[in-house]
Design a protein around this motif. Sequence first.
Motif, PDB file in Angstrom:
ATOM      1  N   LEU A  19      47.056  26.801  43.771  1.00 20.69           N
ATOM      2  CA  LEU A  19      46.943  28.251  43.681  1.00 20.69           C
ATOM      3  C   LEU A  19      45.704  28.739  44.425  1.00 20.69           C
ATOM      4  N   LYS A  20      45.893  29.805  45.177  1.00 21.24           N
ATOM      5  CA  LYS A  20      44.785  30.467  45.855  1.00 21.24           C
ATOM      6  C   LYS A  20      44.860  31.950  45.477  1.00 21.24           C
ATOM      7  N   CYS A  21      44.160  32.287  44.404  1.00 27.84           N
ATOM      8  CA  CYS A  21      44.249  33.631  43.846  1.00 27.84           C
ATOM      9  C   CYS A  21      42.858  34.248  43.720  1.00 27.84           C
ATOM     10  N   THR A  22      42.814  35.552  43.835  1.00 24.01           N
ATOM     11  CA  THR A  22      41.579  36.308  43.640  1.00 24.01           C
ATOM     12  C   THR A  22      41.865  37.477  42.697  1.00 24.01           C
ATOM     13  N   PHE A  23      40.837  37.852  41.944  1.00 24.40           N
ATOM     14  CA  PHE A  23      40.944  39.001  41.027  1.00 24.40           C
ATOM     15  C   PHE A  23      39.887  40.016  41.453  1.00 24.40           C
ATOM     16  N   THR A  24      40.357  41.138  41.988  1.00 27.43           N
ATOM     17  CA  THR A  24      39.439  42.097  42.609  1.00 27.43           C
ATOM     18  C   THR A  24      38.689  42.955  41.590  1.00 27.43           C
ATOM     19  N   SER A  25      39.207  43.091  40.362  1.00 25.98           N
ATOM     20  CA  SER A  25      38.549  43.914  39.336  1.00 25.98           C
ATOM     21  C   SER A  25      37.585  43.069  38.512  1.00 25.98           C
ATOM     22  N   PRO A  26      36.650  43.697  37.816  1.00 21.46           N
ATOM     23  CA  PRO A  26      35.756  42.940  36.930  1.00 21.46           C
ATOM     24  C   PRO A  26      36.552  42.235  35.838  1.00 21.46           C
ATOM     25  N   LYS A  27      36.166  41.029  35.534  1.00 21.62           N
ATOM     26  CA  LYS A  27      36.887  40.250  34.529  1.00 21.62           C
ATOM     27  C   LYS A  27      36.396  40.636  33.134  1.00 21.62           C
ATOM     28  N   THR A  28      36.869  41.791  32.690  1.00 20.02           N
ATOM     29  CA  THR A  28      36.510  42.325  31.380  1.00 20.02           C
ATOM     30  C   THR A  28      37.772  42.569  30.566  1.00 20.02           C
ATOM     31  N   LEU A  29      37.579  42.893  29.294  1.00 21.51           N
ATOM     32  CA  LEU A  29      38.698  43.067  28.373  1.00 21.51           C
ATOM     33  C   LEU A  29      39.625  44.195  28.804  1.00 21.51           C
ATOM     34  N   GLU A  30      39.050  45.306  29.306  1.00 20.82           N
ATOM     35  CA  GLU A  30      39.899  46.439  29.690  1.00 20.82           C
ATOM     36  C   GLU A  30      40.770  46.160  30.913  1.00 20.82           C
ATOM     37  N   HIS A  31      40.467  45.104  31.658  1.00 27.15           N
ATOM     38  CA  HIS A  31      41.271  44.781  32.832  1.00 27.15           C
ATOM     39  C   HIS A  31      42.279  43.670  32.558  1.00 27.15           C
ATOM     40  N   GLU A  32      42.421  43.283  31.296  1.00 28.63           N
ATOM     41  CA  GLU A  32      43.439  42.293  30.961  1.00 28.63           C
ATOM     42  C   GLU A  32      44.832  42.850  31.256  1.00 28.63           C
ATOM     43  N   GLY A  33      45.677  41.996  31.788  1.00 24.18           N
ATOM     44  CA  GLY A  33      47.038  42.424  32.123  1.00 24.18           C
ATOM     45  C   GLY A  33      47.226  42.739  33.596  1.00 24.18           C
ATOM     46  N   ARG A  34      46.121  42.978  34.293  1.00 23.06           N
ATOM     47  CA  ARG A  34      46.247  43.206  35.734  1.00 23.06           C
ATOM     48  C   ARG A  34      46.548  41.889  36.442  1.00 23.06           C
ATOM     49  N   TYR A  35      47.195  41.998  37.574  1.00 23.73           N
ATOM     50  CA  TYR A  35      47.657  40.805  38.274  1.00 23.73           C
ATOM     51  C   TYR A  35      46.621  40.301  39.275  1.00 23.73           C
ATOM     52  N   TYR A  36      46.567  38.990  39.385  1.00 28.64           N
ATOM     53  CA  TYR A  36      45.801  38.355  40.452  1.00 28.64           C
ATOM     54  C   TYR A  36      46.492  38.614  41.794  1.00 28.64           C
ATOM     55  N   GLU A  37      45.712  38.576  42.845  1.00 29.37           N
ATOM     56  CA  GLU A  37      46.273  38.603  44.195  1.00 29.37           C
ATOM     57  C   GLU A  37      46.328  37.159  44.701  1.00 29.37           C
ATOM     58  N   CYS A  38      47.562  36.632  44.750  1.00 23.06           N
ATOM     59  CA  CYS A  38      47.753  35.218  45.081  1.00 23.06           C
ATOM     60  C   CYS A  38      48.477  35.072  46.420  1.00 23.06           C
ATOM     61  N   ASP A  39      48.099  34.045  47.165  1.00 25.61           N
ATOM     62  CA  ASP A  39      48.791  33.730  48.407  1.00 25.61           C
ATOM     63  C   ASP A  39      50.190  33.214  48.091  1.00 25.61           C
ATOM     64  N   VAL A  40      51.108  33.497  48.984  1.00 19.88           N
ATOM     65  CA  VAL A  40      52.453  32.952  48.823  1.00 19.88           C
ATOM     66  C   VAL A  40      52.413  31.452  49.073  1.00 19.88           C
TER      67      VAL A  40
END
Length: 535
Positions: A160-181
């Motif tokens: 997996l090669k994924c990045t999470f552009t938002s801060p890793k906090t509780l309110e951002h739970e549920g948002r998707y990682y941006e992963c390479d195909v």
Amino acid sequence: MAGAIIENMSTKKLCIVGGILLVFQIIAFLVGGLIAPGPTTAVSYMSVKCVDVRKNHHKAKWLMPWGPNQCDKIRDIEEAIPREIEANDIVFSVHIPLPSMEMSPWFQFMLFILQLDIAFKLNNQIRENAEVSMDVSLAYRDDMFAEWTEMAHERVPRKLKCTFTSPKTLEHEGRYYECDVLPFMEIGSVAHKYYLLNIRLPVNEKKKINVGIGEIKDIRLVGIHQNGGFTKVWFAMKTFLTPSIFIIMVWYWRRITMMSRPPVLLEKVIFALGISMTFINIPVEWFSIGFDWTWMLLFGDIRQGIFYAMLLSFWIIFCGEHMMDQHERNHIAGYWKQVGPIAVGSFCLFIFDMCERGVQLTNPFYSIWTTDVGTELAMAFIIVAGICLCLYFLFLCFMVFQVFRNISGKQSSLPAMSKVRRLHYEGLIFRFKFLMLITLACAAMTVIFFIVSQPTRLLCPWGFSRQEYWSGLPSPLPGDLRNPGFLWASLVAQLVKNPPAMGKTPVRSLGWEDPLEKGKATHSSILAWRIPWTV
């Protein structure tokens, strides 16, 4: 005169030959642009989450995402928690093609890439160098009511090669990682109407299998296959062109053997190039409509490799045989420095292809890019092949430079000639320079086309957007359409004269007293530096 080539063909004949070749090229491009559809089609598939609580899951039955025997489904992962469904009981099912459609042998191949929708959770984040391990089963059938037949069952690891552009906090739970195909599957034939994929993500905390990969919500696939309409046009063009190429090749070699002298190196190379062109254009793909030949993609790559290696060798030898001061003329051993990089580069690409598509003959889910060692080996082969191509082109440029330098030195003797002879030689030199520039341009286009025609495998690790953009380029075209028209002009030029008559044509050398003739008398007669006495 013992032979004829473009330098001393009459302008009328040269224009006729060039015009005919240009018309054929235009017709071929119009057929491809106006009649044939796009080379490939990309279809998106969303997996259906099925529930299978039985033991020995994949040995019992296949789970269908829709239809009369569809599986017990859940809409999302959250629904599995109150129903006490474990991760090992969830099967991501994909039916190929979409409902109310069917696959066709005219599609030629299937290429699939995978996209994971992974949600961010504070207590289940994606670890560094995380690897997802999939248990994948592939089946086929040719009737909607027939039983599924297993085609392949493999454990498929992917990094997996994924990045999470938002801060890793509780309110951002549920948002998707941006992963390479991820490269997923490639099949070299489409012999059946329906295919079914069952994908499992087994979890084993003790063995660290699928631990630290985040919360996978969905699995999406994108399938790329060749359009049936394009395949029919392509087959028709190859079927029409192959006999004509073969007839010209036989006619050419028959004329060469009728000459009083043995064939020279350039004539042999042109004949070998004609053989490679015939080999790449033989429409053996017709058999793929009735037979499940999964090796056709690999076979096509090998045919292309032979053709390109022969074509690149032709450009080098063609320039070398036109060098007036070349002492080792008419011997292939004299070109080992220039042909060597072609051989090394071709060998590297062949090994790379065997490591990729060769293994895929038994495991369609294999990809050399999925491991660090495989990626390094693949890049090493590609880099070495690229270096060889660059060396080849530098050698070719240097040889053309030497030819131009030799011609410039001889041009200083032109003013001492009579007007008629001077004009004749000026026209001859102009054609010769133009010929060398065309040779260099055609070789450059050959190298460029070869590079851009391989991106299906070379760009796959870097994302679907590029893969989708380039997916049409590797689609095969008849070899003679890829080959510059000048090649056939060179070949046809050998047929302009009747060889028996040529052997009896009075020929008078311009003689050593002519300064321009120095260094040319030893040139092969096919290059026409000895010309009939016309003044």
